[in-house]
Structure formats: structure tokens, C-alpha cells
Design an enzyme around this catalytic site. Sequence first.
Site, PDB file in Angstrom:
ATOM      1  CB  CYS A 112      -3.301   4.022  -5.217  1.00  0.00           C
ATOM      2  SG  CYS A 112      -4.543   3.112  -4.281  1.00  0.00           S
ATOM      3  CB  CYS A 137      -0.855  -0.035   1.269  1.00  0.00           C
ATOM      4  SG  CYS A 137      -1.879   1.421   1.517  1.00  0.00           S
TER       5      CYS A 137
END
Length: 263
Positions: free
Chosen positions: A184, A74
Site C-alpha cells: 500500500c 495506489c
Amino acid sequence: MTNPNPIGIFDSGIGGLSIARRIRELMPNENLLYVADSIHAPYGEKSERYIQQRSDTITRFLIEQNAKAIVVACNTATVSAIKNLRADYDLPIIGVEPGIKPAARQSKSGVIGVLATSQTLKSESFNNLSRLFSESVRVEIQPCPGLVEQIEALDLEGAQTETLVARYVAPLIEKGADHIVLGCTHYAFLAPAIRRAAGAHVEVINTDMAVARETLRRLQIHNLLSNSPQAGATTFWSSAEPSLAHRQLSELWGEGLIVHPMR
Ligand code: DGL
């Protein structure tokens, strides 16, 4: 020396599966643990302190399950929490980083665009990375509120998702970007929609394979690879509502798997 213990991987939700699948491809005999913290997604709209606390809780949990290394799959958790995790835990911790470097190297127009969460884009580490390439390219940024939620809802190609994607991609193209960096891990699942919105002349850059290679390299350095001849197992935990968690994992990973609940 061989180490059969699992590699722990986590994300604010299912986005990190884009990294986990590359790790699986590259290291078919490693056991993997994956935590999707979906109930607390999106991290990108939360405070740094909150993301640090979630990352710490999950890392501790993975270590309790005997993880030999942690992959923070992440971008938002990497920029917010990886420094603390590395200071607090004594095992290899691998993070993710938007592919500004490859995009800057390949760009012909001299403009690259980055799609990421607000939290990533305002972080010091992202801005330091971006500054490193500011002499060779202009880095245009675009926060994408709402996109993570669409992916968590498994709406990868619906009208609402396409509209949001078009809204976020268009300004980057107007500014002349010829490369769009996915900052992302969730957005990897929207790569086809992003390509459609950007047009065929624009390259979409994803670093998922680079993260898998870095994980392999770090395991090699620390003598932590498994030499089991058998295919590795993958165990999933999710904080999403169980039936949604099951649908998410079945669609993005494969049928017949078990998802353990977690808070
Ligand atoms: N997959 C996370 C990332 O790479 C999404 C963050 C979020 O939950 O907002 O940044």
C-alpha cells in the site's frame, strides 16, 4: 519531439506522494499533477465498484487538465480499476504492484510477508501475482485496517500507530518472514515504524522507485517526455478538509505549496 504536458498522479489520499516524490527525483523537469482523494479514503475498505467510480472521475479530471499519462499511485485502485481505465482512456496508465518478486528472489527463510489493504489482498490480480512465486516462497498476508487513517491524520510515530504496526508486523515475523513487502503506497511513510517492529534482520521492500522508472520508460516509448531545461511544477488537489490538506502536503512534500480543493 517534446511534450510539456503534466503527468497525472492519484491516490486515495497522501500515500501516492511516496511514488510522486520518486517521479520528481527521476524526472525533475516534468510537470506533475497530484490528486489526493482523502475524503473518500480508505479505498481499501470500499467496494470495487466504488473504487472504480472514484478512479474514473479522477482520471477524467486529470485528462481535462491535459495529463499526458496517468500514474495510479495506489495498490487498491490499481487492482480494482486499472483494467477499466486502460480500456476507457487512450493514454499510458501506469499502476503499482507489491514487490513480491524482489522479496521472493532475496528471501533466505523462504517466507515473505505482505502488508496491504483488505481489498488488495482479496483481489484476483494480487492472488495471481502471489501464485507466480508460490513455488519459491510462502507468501503470508496481513490486512492492516486503520493504518491508512493514521497516516492521513499525520500520526506517523505516535503510540497508537506504533501499536497498530506492531500488531500487524508481529504475526508475519512469527511465521518466519525475512522480507516485508509494503503493498500500500501509504505504508512507505511508516517504513521506519515497520522496520522498528520487524527488527534489523528483516528487509522492508517498497516499489516506489520501480514505479517511477516504469513511468519514465512508458513516457520514453510514447515519445512523451518533456525536454524543458526548467524545473517542473507540481500542482496539488485534495478532497480533504483544506487546512488538513495543507498540513499533510506541507509535511510530506514541502512548505509553501498551494493545494486546490476538490470533491
Ligand atoms: N494508498 C492506497 C494503496 O496503495 C491506500 C488504500 C486505501 O485508501 O485504503 O492501497
